[in-house]
Design a protein around this motif. Structure first.
Motif, PDB file in Angstrom:
ATOM      1  N   UNK A 143       0.876  -1.170   0.000  1.00 46.55           N
ATOM      2  CA  UNK A 143       0.000   0.000   0.000  1.00 46.55           C
ATOM      3  C   UNK A 143       0.917   1.225   0.000  1.00 46.55           C
ATOM      4  N   UNK A 144       1.139   1.770  -1.172  1.00 45.80           N
ATOM      5  CA  UNK A 144       2.159   2.814  -1.324  1.00 45.80           C
ATOM      6  C   UNK A 144       1.833   4.077  -0.544  1.00 45.80           C
ATOM      7  N   UNK A 145       0.561   4.368  -0.334  1.00 42.83           N
ATOM      8  CA  UNK A 145       0.213   5.563   0.431  1.00 42.83           C
ATOM      9  C   UNK A 145       0.669   5.452   1.880  1.00 42.83           C
ATOM     10  N   UNK A 146       0.820   4.224   2.380  1.00 40.56           N
ATOM     11  CA  UNK A 146       1.353   4.022   3.732  1.00 40.56           C
ATOM     12  C   UNK A 146       2.876   4.046   3.748  1.00 40.56           C
ATOM     13  N   UNK A 147       3.485   3.465   2.727  1.00 40.13           N
ATOM     14  CA  UNK A 147       4.944   3.363   2.698  1.00 40.13           C
ATOM     15  C   UNK A 147       5.622   4.673   2.323  1.00 40.13           C
ATOM     16  N   UNK A 148       4.994   5.465   1.468  1.00 38.71           N
ATOM     17  CA  UNK A 148       5.657   6.665   0.929  1.00 38.71           C
ATOM     18  C   UNK A 148       6.091   7.646   2.022  1.00 38.71           C
ATOM     19  N   UNK A 149       5.231   8.041   2.966  1.00 42.06           N
ATOM     20  CA  UNK A 149       5.690   8.984   4.002  1.00 42.06           C
ATOM     21  C   UNK A 149       6.777   8.407   4.903  1.00 42.06           C
ATOM     22  N   UNK A 150       6.764   7.098   5.145  1.00 39.85           N
ATOM     23  CA  UNK A 150       7.797   6.482   5.972  1.00 39.85           C
ATOM     24  C   UNK A 150       9.147   6.526   5.272  1.00 39.85           C
ATOM     25  N   UNK A 151       9.145   6.233   3.972  1.00 45.08           N
ATOM     26  CA  UNK A 151      10.380   6.277   3.196  1.00 45.08           C
ATOM     27  C   UNK A 151      10.910   7.707   3.132  1.00 45.08           C
ATOM     28  N   UNK A 152      10.015   8.671   2.923  1.00 42.90           N
ATOM     29  CA  UNK A 152      10.432  10.075   2.846  1.00 42.90           C
ATOM     30  C   UNK A 152      11.020  10.550   4.176  1.00 42.90           C
ATOM     31  N   UNK A 153      10.395  10.142   5.276  1.00 48.94           N
ATOM     32  CA  UNK A 153      10.862  10.583   6.595  1.00 48.94           C
ATOM     33  C   UNK A 153      12.226  10.016   6.937  1.00 48.94           C
ATOM     34  N   UNK A 154      12.587   8.871   6.355  1.00 52.00           N
ATOM     35  CA  UNK A 154      13.860   8.223   6.672  1.00 52.00           C
ATOM     36  C   UNK A 154      14.998   8.680   5.763  1.00 52.00           C
TER      37      UNK A 154
END
Length: 280
Positions: A143-154
């Motif tokens: 579910x890319x909408x869940x993964x995208x902010x986590x990847x950006x924050x890291x």
């Protein structure tokens, strides 16, 4: 079943799979437990075991029905392919199997026996190698909408670009597009690392593994993107540890939008050699 009988009726010999003599207990089961063939008018049966112990699980079909038009019509192929698969799965419950692709038809029992003779060595080897093993599939959906902010924050570079976005709408629009591209690239790189690590962790408990093509949502019927699609050849003894590793991986990625799905056991379609095309 004789060649003269088949020729008189214009029938062909449909091959489901190759197996060991143990499968005859399934093929010759009582009527109420009988296998339903691809063509329900004709029973599933078997050639007498060859001298090397190879049994061909077969039936009769009208070859003319397997024309291009029918083979391109899902409503025709679907139920027949399911019956083909059901026969192979039942046989797998009693014997190692070398499954054959849907729609493999021989002109006669004689031509099938000649085919078996030409490929005897390879068939025997594969049946021995596949004894007490089955194929299991693992699919991963993101579910890319869940993964995208986590990847950006890291990602420090993404965070720096985010903090530097100008307030003016025109300039901000252009830089936001560049930032979105950075985030997308980071998401793809993260997904590649995760799926590679997942494959390596699971493969340690498998006899063999193979990566398969990921399908679009139109095929999977899911809104999440398929990011992992692999098949593993497993022994019953290895299955508990394999399940445990998969569970650990799912727990480790909880909250990232990644969902893992295990299915099986299946006949080992992805771990069998393709016998020479055109032989039938």
């Amino acid at each position: 079943m004789t060649d003269s009988h088949d020729e008189a009726l214009g029938l062909g010999i449909y091959l489901y799979c190759l197996a060991r003599p143990e499968c005859l207990s399934v093929v010759k089961a009582p009527a109420e437990q009988a296998l339903r063939g691809v063509d329900e008018r004709y029973p599933v049966t078997a050639l007498d075991p060859q001298e090397d112990g190879v049994v061909a699980v077969i039936g009769e079909v009208d070859p003319s029905e397997f024309c291009d038009q029918n083979l391109q019509t899902l409503s025709w192929v679907g139920p027949r392919a399911c019956r083909h698969e059901a026969v192979v799965e039942r046989i797998m419950g009693a014997s190692s199997v070398l499954p054959v692709k849907f729609g493999t038809i021989f002109r006669s029992c004689t031509s099938l026996k000649e085919f078996l003779g030409r490929h005897r060595e390879g068939i025997v080897r594969v049946l021995d190698e596949l004894r007490d093993k089955a194929e299991w599939s693992v699919k991963g959906y993101l579910a890319e909408e869940e993964a995208r902010p986590l990847v950006a924050a890291a990602d420090p570079a993404i965070q720096a670009r985010l903090a530097a976005l100008p307030p003016a709408p025109g300039a901000r629009y252009l830089q936001q597009k560049q930032l979105d591209a950075m985030i997308e690239a980071a998401l793809r790189a993260w997904g590649a690392r995760v799926t590679q690590d997942l494959h390596e962790a699971l493969a340690l408990h498998a006899v063999a593994s193979t990566a398969l093509r990921c399908h679009a949502g139109a095929v999977t019927g899911r809104s999440e993107r398929m990011v992992f699609n692999c098949s593993f050849l497993l022994t019953p003894a290895a299955l508990p540890d394999f399940r445990a590793v998969l569970s650990d991986q799912q727990h480790a990625h909880q909250g990232t939008g990644l969902t893992l799905e295990l299915r099986g056991p299946w006949p080992p379609y992805n771990f069998c050699p393709t016998l020479s095309e055109g032989d039938p």
